[in-house]
Scaffold this active site. Structure first.
Site, mmCIF file in Angstrom:
data_model
loop_
_atom_site.group_PDB
_atom_site.id
_atom_site.type_symbol
_atom_site.label_atom_id
_atom_site.label_comp_id
_atom_site.label_asym_id
_atom_site.label_seq_id
_atom_site.Cartn_x
_atom_site.Cartn_y
_atom_site.Cartn_z
ATOM 1 N N GLY A 117 0.779 -1.237 0.000
ATOM 2 C CA GLY A 117 0.000 0.000 0.000
ATOM 3 C C GLY A 117 0.806 1.279 0.000
ATOM 4 N N PRO A 165 4.474 -5.026 -0.979
ATOM 5 C CA PRO A 165 4.267 -3.876 -1.868
ATOM 6 C C PRO A 165 4.151 -4.303 -3.328
ATOM 7 C CG PRO A 165 6.573 -4.010 -1.206
ATOM 8 C CD PRO A 165 5.878 -5.152 -0.543
ATOM 9 N N ARG A 193 2.518 -1.730 -6.089
ATOM 10 C CA ARG A 193 2.621 -0.475 -6.827
ATOM 11 C C ARG A 193 3.979 0.192 -6.678
ATOM 12 N NH1 ARG A 193 -1.922 2.824 -7.582
ATOM 13 N NH2 ARG A 193 -2.867 1.641 -5.900
ATOM 14 N N ARG A 225 -7.111 3.453 -14.879
ATOM 15 C CA ARG A 225 -7.104 4.125 -13.580
ATOM 16 C C ARG A 225 -7.754 5.509 -13.572
ATOM 17 N NH1 ARG A 225 -3.447 5.158 -10.695
ATOM 18 N NH2 ARG A 225 -4.298 4.326 -8.780
ATOM 19 N N CYS A 243 -14.889 4.096 -26.719
ATOM 20 C CA CYS A 243 -16.202 4.742 -26.806
ATOM 21 C C CYS A 243 -16.771 4.915 -25.413
ATOM 22 C CB CYS A 243 -17.133 3.896 -27.657
ATOM 23 S SG CYS A 243 -16.451 3.618 -29.270
ATOM 24 N N TYR A 264 -0.614 -1.526 -12.303
ATOM 25 C CA TYR A 264 -2.040 -1.599 -12.599
ATOM 26 C C TYR A 264 -2.411 -0.947 -13.937
ATOM 27 C CZ TYR A 264 -1.894 -2.781 -7.644
ATOM 28 O OH TYR A 264 -1.576 -3.365 -6.432
HETATM 29 N N1 LLP Z 1 -1.428 -7.226 -0.653
HETATM 30 C C1 LLP Z 1 -2.744 -7.374 -0.812
HETATM 31 C C2 LLP Z 1 -3.426 -8.423 -0.078
HETATM 32 C C3 LLP Z 1 -3.450 -6.541 -1.688
HETATM 33 O O1 LLP Z 1 -4.759 -6.692 -1.811
HETATM 34 C C4 LLP Z 1 -2.753 -5.542 -2.415
HETATM 35 C C5 LLP Z 1 -3.447 -4.675 -3.347
HETATM 36 C C6 LLP Z 1 -1.364 -5.442 -2.223
HETATM 37 C C7 LLP Z 1 -0.737 -6.299 -1.329
HETATM 38 C C8 LLP Z 1 -0.514 -4.462 -2.976
HETATM 39 O O2 LLP Z 1 -0.862 -3.154 -2.728
HETATM 40 P P1 LLP Z 1 0.026 -1.973 -3.363
HETATM 41 O O3 LLP Z 1 1.386 -1.994 -2.698
HETATM 42 O O4 LLP Z 1 0.142 -2.224 -4.808
HETATM 43 O O5 LLP Z 1 -0.738 -0.746 -3.059
HETATM 44 N N2 LLP Z 1 -6.035 -1.522 -9.027
HETATM 45 C C9 LLP Z 1 -5.847 -0.564 -7.965
HETATM 46 C C10 LLP Z 1 -5.075 -1.119 -6.803
HETATM 47 C C11 LLP Z 1 -5.730 -2.314 -6.175
HETATM 48 C C12 LLP Z 1 -4.883 -2.882 -5.084
HETATM 49 C C13 LLP Z 1 -5.476 -4.114 -4.541
HETATM 50 N N3 LLP Z 1 -4.684 -4.776 -3.575
HETATM 51 C C14 LLP Z 1 -5.168 0.673 -8.526
HETATM 52 O O6 LLP Z 1 -4.869 0.694 -9.711
HETATM 53 O O7 LLP Z 1 -4.953 1.627 -7.824
#
Ligand code: LLP
Length: 431
Positions: A243, A286, A288, A325, A356, A385
């Site tokens: 996150g 992580p 993203r 996004r 469209c 993403y």
């Molecule tokens: N761990 C779990 C259990 C998760 O559900 C997620 C993301 C992560 C790790 C990784 O989170 P990150 O470090 O990437 O924030 N499609 C959306 C993001 C959805 C994230 C869902 N879970 C976007 O484009 O912002």
């Protein structure tokens, strides 16, 4: 820095992006290997090299391809997969089984079987029925599943509500409810083919504030203590999720990893010392932050439409099909005309996609040099993403992906062809 301007062209990790667009066509995703590795190194410095018994599991939903799994394996990282498809891709990349963590709120028996057969390192259980299904499958296969429970820590975060996951009313995780949680923990501890490792949470995505992680970690640690007290069982591991937010716009804040991880580890270690509790392994997930800023997208500008007194739309040869996004989360991006990267900005344009759909707008009111049909538009920070959420809406093919490093380029995903797009379609006899 991975970006440079030479002969008016934007260079990324030593490669001329305009030449890449010519060589591979557009739309094109371009990833810098050096930028990915730099994120990995920052995570090592802030976390795995600093604290013993810690792991990073790259949340591969952000960008799942054979090449990224190869990079993560080489960097010594674990990965998080959330479907049979991601797991299959990782297996095809020969990713070490014990370094795979399997998340997901509705894993099918088929997916669980694949995971158990391959011998994944952890299964992160998201519901009550899942634990029974894992026990049954693992006993049939005469194996042991190493599981964590994903809990719903009931914390609210400051991010788009669509990417907030730790709140009480959530489809993710096992609720912190006396009658639900405790019998399930007992069941996992007692199950003959399950080794219960501990707890997992993920509070949300694109976070700039560390308070939700800290609150949730305290809840997980209290729970670990309570498990020892009530059930005389000492958990071995906690997974604090991912996150960590990234920078989409130049004036946006990006917190360093230490901002999240140092207080999290201080909290964890002081809690364990105070309660004479052996410090569990700590895992983070992580997605993203490892790939977002390491990726850009290249598009060719086609139709330019000036609405007098309103705005000028410059349409690109992709859009929401390769980056959903903005349309889905109101996400903001910026970019440059890659073939005029250092020219004076004299006009404002809005970059529209070709789908469209009115929400198919990539960047609003961007200052650029004089825009012309045929210009190459580079959008920054599309590594997470983007490709992984790409679709065939309007039957647009999924773009190609190129990996660049120190001036070298290599195709890592071929552009989908029209033939491939319809290869699974059939026409019944009665038509
Ligand atoms: N761990 C779990 C259990 C998760 O559900 C997620 C993301 C992560 C790790 C990784 O989170 P990150 O470090 O990437 O924030 N499609 C959306 C993001 C959805 C994230 C869902 N879970 C976007 O484009 O912002």
């Amino acid at each position: 820095m991975n970006f440079e301007v030479k002969n008016h062209h934007l260079y990324f990790d030593g490669c001329d992006t305009v030449a890449l667009a010519q060589k591979y066509g557009t739309p094109l995703y371009v990833f810098s290997e050096n930028a990915i590795v730099s994120e990995c190194n920052q995570l090592k410095a802030a976390f795995t090299n600093r604290y013993p018994n810690t792991r990073v599991a790259y949340a591969s939903k952000a960008f799942s391809t054979l090449a990224i799994y190869k990079i993560m394996a080489r960097e010594g990282f674990c990965i998080d997969v959330v479907s049979g498809g991601e797991l299959y891709t990782a297996i095809q990349a020969d990713f070490p089984a014990e370094h795979i963590e399997f998340n997901g709120n509705n894993k099918s028996d088929e997916e669980l079987s694949l995971a158990l057969d391959y011998g994944v390192g952890r299964i992160i259980v998201d519901g009550l029925q899942e634990i029974e299904r894992i026990q049954k499958l693992a006993s049939e296969k005469q194996t042991t599943a190493k599981v964590l429970f994903r809990i719903t820590p009931e914390v609210n975060v400051q991010t788009h509500s669509y990417i907030s996951t730790g709140q009480k009313d959530s489809k993710f995780g096992i609720p912190l409810d006396e009658e639900i949680l405790w019998p399930t923990i007992q069941k996992a501890i007692d199950a003959s083919n399950i080794e219960f490792y501990g707890f997992h949470f993920h509070v949300g995505s694109q976070l700039k504030d560390n308070s939700a992680h800290l609150t949730a970690a305290k809840i997980a640690l209290d729970l670990a203590l309570e498990v020892r007290k009530r059930l005389n069982y000492t958990i071995k591991e906690l997974n604090y999720g991912g996150g960590f937010g990234v920078k989409y716009l130049p004036d946006e804040l990006r917190q360093p990893y230490e901002y999240f991880l140092t207080p999290l580890m201080e909290l964890t270690e002081s809690f364990c010392r105070k309660h004479d509790f052996p410090r569990p392994n700590i895992v983070i997930e992580p997605g993203r932050s490892i790939v977002a800023e390491a990726g850009i997208s290249l598009h060719t500008i086609g139709e330019i439409k000036t609405l007098p007194g309103i705005r000028t739309y410059a349409a690109i040869d992709g859009g929401m099909t390769d980056n959903i996004r903005p349309g889905l989360y109101d996400a903001t991006y910026t970019g440059v005309i890659a073939n005029k990267a250092d020219e004076a900005k004299t006009e404002k344009i809005t970059i529209s996609g070709k789908a469209c759909e009115s929400t198919d707008i990539l960047v609003k009111d961007l200052a650029v040099p004089k825009v012309e049909t045929g210009d190459i538009f580079a959008t920054f920070t599309t590594g997470a993403y983007g490709y992984s959420m790409a679709s065939n809406y309007n039957k647009l093919p999924i773009p190609a992906v190129v990996l660049v490093k120190d001036g070298q380029d290599a195709l890592i995903v071929k552009r989908q062809s029209y033939e491939q797009m319809i290869q699974n379609e059939l026409v019944p006899d009665f038509l």
